[in-house]
Design a protein around this motif. Structure first.
Motif, mmCIF file in Angstrom:
data_model
loop_
_atom_site.group_PDB
_atom_site.id
_atom_site.type_symbol
_atom_site.label_atom_id
_atom_site.label_comp_id
_atom_site.label_asym_id
_atom_site.label_seq_id
_atom_site.Cartn_x
_atom_site.Cartn_y
_atom_site.Cartn_z
ATOM 1 N N GLY A 8 -34.320 46.720 -6.888
ATOM 2 C CA GLY A 8 -34.649 46.632 -8.300
ATOM 3 C C GLY A 8 -33.742 47.398 -9.235
ATOM 4 N N HIS A 9 -32.575 47.812 -8.757
ATOM 5 C CA HIS A 9 -31.702 48.626 -9.599
ATOM 6 C C HIS A 9 -31.268 47.904 -10.871
ATOM 7 C CE1 HIS A 9 -31.402 50.879 -5.806
ATOM 8 N NE2 HIS A 9 -31.120 51.913 -6.580
ATOM 9 N N GLN A 10 -31.133 46.580 -10.803
ATOM 10 C CA GLN A 10 -30.724 45.842 -11.993
ATOM 11 C C GLN A 10 -31.910 45.333 -12.794
ATOM 12 O OE1 GLN A 10 -26.945 45.414 -12.344
ATOM 13 N NE2 GLN A 10 -27.976 45.765 -14.292
ATOM 14 N N SER A 11 -32.986 44.962 -12.118
ATOM 15 C CA SER A 11 -34.095 44.330 -12.830
ATOM 16 C C SER A 11 -35.115 45.323 -13.379
ATOM 17 C CB SER A 11 -34.786 43.298 -11.936
ATOM 18 O OG SER A 11 -35.180 43.856 -10.712
ATOM 19 N N PHE A 12 -35.285 46.484 -12.763
ATOM 20 C CA PHE A 12 -36.256 47.450 -13.280
ATOM 21 C C PHE A 12 -35.884 47.967 -14.669
ATOM 22 C CE2 PHE A 12 -38.075 48.764 -8.867
ATOM 23 C CZ PHE A 12 -38.588 47.488 -8.722
ATOM 24 N N PRO A 13 -34.593 48.225 -14.959
ATOM 25 C CA PRO A 13 -34.256 48.591 -16.344
ATOM 26 C C PRO A 13 -34.622 47.496 -17.346
ATOM 27 C CG PRO A 13 -32.476 49.229 -14.879
ATOM 28 C CD PRO A 13 -33.430 48.407 -14.061
ATOM 29 N N LEU A 14 -34.569 46.240 -16.924
ATOM 30 C CA LEU A 14 -34.991 45.159 -17.803
ATOM 31 C C LEU A 14 -36.497 45.199 -18.029
ATOM 32 C CD1 LEU A 14 -32.770 42.235 -16.454
ATOM 33 C CD2 LEU A 14 -32.452 43.534 -18.564
ATOM 34 N N ALA A 15 -37.250 45.532 -16.977
ATOM 35 C CA ALA A 15 -38.695 45.687 -17.143
ATOM 36 C C ALA A 15 -39.004 46.831 -18.107
ATOM 37 C CB ALA A 15 -39.352 45.931 -15.788
ATOM 38 N N ARG A 16 -38.248 47.900 -18.019
ATOM 39 C CA ARG A 16 -38.410 49.011 -18.968
ATOM 40 C C ARG A 16 -38.175 48.537 -20.400
ATOM 41 N NH1 ARG A 16 -38.565 54.362 -17.913
ATOM 42 N NH2 ARG A 16 -38.370 55.105 -15.759
ATOM 43 N N ALA A 17 -37.235 47.600 -20.551
ATOM 44 C CA ALA A 17 -36.886 47.101 -21.885
ATOM 45 C C ALA A 17 -37.879 46.061 -22.392
ATOM 46 C CB ALA A 17 -35.476 46.513 -21.858
ATOM 47 N N GLY A 18 -38.884 45.713 -21.572
ATOM 48 C CA GLY A 18 -39.928 44.808 -22.024
ATOM 49 C C GLY A 18 -39.903 43.424 -21.415
ATOM 50 N N TYR A 19 -38.958 43.158 -20.507
ATOM 51 C CA TYR A 19 -38.871 41.831 -19.886
ATOM 52 C C TYR A 19 -39.896 41.680 -18.764
ATOM 53 C CZ TYR A 19 -34.571 41.075 -22.480
ATOM 54 O OH TYR A 19 -33.668 40.913 -23.491
ATOM 55 N N GLN A 20 -40.346 40.441 -18.551
ATOM 56 C CA GLN A 20 -41.213 40.109 -17.430
ATOM 57 C C GLN A 20 -40.322 39.764 -16.239
ATOM 58 O OE1 GLN A 20 -44.556 40.297 -17.420
ATOM 59 N NE2 GLN A 20 -44.658 40.893 -19.583
ATOM 60 N N VAL A 21 -40.365 40.559 -15.202
ATOM 61 C CA VAL A 21 -39.390 40.467 -14.120
ATOM 62 C C VAL A 21 -40.049 40.015 -12.818
ATOM 63 C CG1 VAL A 21 -37.828 41.788 -12.642
ATOM 64 C CG2 VAL A 21 -37.866 42.213 -15.115
ATOM 65 N N THR A 22 -39.451 39.023 -12.191
ATOM 66 C CA THR A 22 -39.806 38.646 -10.827
ATOM 67 C C THR A 22 -38.616 38.980 -9.937
ATOM 68 O OG1 THR A 22 -41.263 36.840 -11.522
ATOM 69 C CG2 THR A 22 -40.414 36.753 -9.268
ATOM 70 N N LEU A 23 -38.808 39.893 -9.010
ATOM 71 C CA LEU A 23 -37.753 40.287 -8.080
ATOM 72 C C LEU A 23 -38.007 39.571 -6.757
ATOM 73 C CD1 LEU A 23 -36.481 43.929 -7.443
ATOM 74 C CD2 LEU A 23 -36.691 42.254 -5.618
ATOM 75 N N LEU A 24 -37.057 38.743 -6.353
ATOM 76 C CA LEU A 24 -37.185 37.950 -5.130
ATOM 77 C C LEU A 24 -36.136 38.410 -4.125
ATOM 78 C CD1 LEU A 24 -37.788 34.152 -4.910
ATOM 79 C CD2 LEU A 24 -35.912 35.150 -3.618
ATOM 80 N N ASP A 25 -36.580 38.753 -2.926
ATOM 81 C CA ASP A 25 -35.652 39.215 -1.895
ATOM 82 C C ASP A 25 -36.236 38.871 -0.523
ATOM 83 O OD1 ASP A 25 -33.154 41.413 -2.011
ATOM 84 O OD2 ASP A 25 -34.152 41.291 -0.067
ATOM 85 N N PRO A 26 -35.377 38.498 0.442
ATOM 86 C CA PRO A 26 -35.896 38.145 1.767
ATOM 87 C C PRO A 26 -36.212 39.346 2.643
ATOM 88 C CG PRO A 26 -33.521 37.891 1.745
ATOM 89 C CD PRO A 26 -33.929 38.233 0.335
ATOM 90 N N SER A 27 -35.721 40.523 2.275
ATOM 91 C CA SER A 27 -35.807 41.695 3.145
ATOM 92 C C SER A 27 -37.050 42.524 2.853
ATOM 93 C CB SER A 27 -34.556 42.566 2.982
ATOM 94 O OG SER A 27 -34.731 43.819 3.619
ATOM 95 N N ALA A 28 -37.917 42.661 3.859
ATOM 96 C CA ALA A 28 -39.095 43.515 3.711
ATOM 97 C C ALA A 28 -38.681 44.965 3.486
ATOM 98 C CB ALA A 28 -39.984 43.402 4.948
ATOM 99 N N ALA A 29 -37.614 45.393 4.153
ATOM 100 C CA ALA A 29 -37.154 46.774 4.004
ATOM 101 C C ALA A 29 -36.667 47.045 2.588
ATOM 102 C CB ALA A 29 -36.039 47.071 5.009
ATOM 103 N N MET A 30 -35.934 46.089 2.002
ATOM 104 C CA MET A 30 -35.455 46.264 0.635
ATOM 105 C C MET A 30 -36.622 46.238 -0.347
ATOM 106 S SD MET A 30 -32.282 46.884 0.812
ATOM 107 C CE MET A 30 -32.029 46.869 -0.950
ATOM 108 N N LEU A 31 -37.598 45.383 -0.111
ATOM 109 C CA LEU A 31 -38.754 45.338 -1.003
ATOM 110 C C LEU A 31 -39.585 46.618 -0.892
ATOM 111 C CD1 LEU A 31 -39.899 41.615 -0.710
ATOM 112 C CD2 LEU A 31 -38.745 42.726 -2.623
#
Length: 207
Positions: A53-76
């Motif tokens: 979430g390094h790129q998408s969490f700052p967008l969530a902070r800025a007010g965006y509705q974010v869906t983070l999709l990743d295949p890796s359970a470890a990364m999630l």
């Protein structure tokens, strides 16, 4: 989901590469560039292969509705750990989905997004076309598709900066290298990638 190929790299990726000065600067620069093109919040953003979430969490902070999709359970898991450190209001704007990017459209039940991000993913794929199909399909009409990947025309830069001159000379004709995580990666040219997007109805607007 099958074997989690990123399980052994999650710590190195989330707590190593992105925590370096280079990682922090890259994230900041890309964030600022995204803000120049994204519609105003609370627009919906899909981050394909979004990792921790390094790129998408700052967008969530800025007010965006974010869906983070990743295949890796470890990364999630890394993403969840970082998400817990954010304010409740920010956490409420983030949805985590475990799925391969090649199945993104199905994984988000056909939702269309104002922006679709795919940063640092294409380089790990020998054939990027199926993923590009999904990225363009998940973007709403008039939406933005943001791709960050290795530049085939700049492969010599890193070995040259490290004064590995033989490697730098060889890189002028190369498309593959061992990346900073010790994993083989592949680069795309701007021209080829732009044409791939155009053929899918997405017109490049900025590089």
């Amino acid at each position: 989901m099958g074997e989690d190929s990123w399980a052994g790299l999650a710590d190195q990726f989330a707590d190593g590469a992105y925590a370096t000065v280079k990682g922090l600067v890259r994230t900041y620069v890309v964030h600022q560039q995204l803000l120049e093109h994204l519609p105003a919040p609370p627009a919906a953003v899909l981050d394909v292969g979004g990792g921790a979430g390094h790129q998408s969490f700052p967008l969530a902070r800025a007010g965006y509705q974010v869906t983070l999709l990743d295949p890796s359970a470890a990364m999630l898991d890394k993403a969840r750990q970082r998400l817990q450190r954010l304010p409740d209001e920010v956490r409420s704007r983030v949805r985590l989905v475990q799925a391969d990017g090649h199945e993104a459209d199905e994984a988000v039940s056909g939702q269309r997004f104002d922006a679709v991000l795919c940063h640092g993913v294409l380089g790990y794929l020998e054939q990027p076309e199926p993923l590009l199909d999904q990225l363009c399909r998940c973007a709403a009409a008039g939406g933005i598709v943001s791709i960050l990947t290795g530049n085939a025309n700049a492969m010599a830069v890193r070995p040259a900066l490290e004064q590995r001159w033989d490697d730098a000379l060889a890189a002028f004709d190369a498309r593959h290298e061992i990346g900073v995580l010790g994993v083989p990666t592949r680069a795309d040219s701007l021209e080829e990638l732009s044409e791939q997007l155009r053929s899918r109805g997405v017109e490049p607007v900025s590089w």
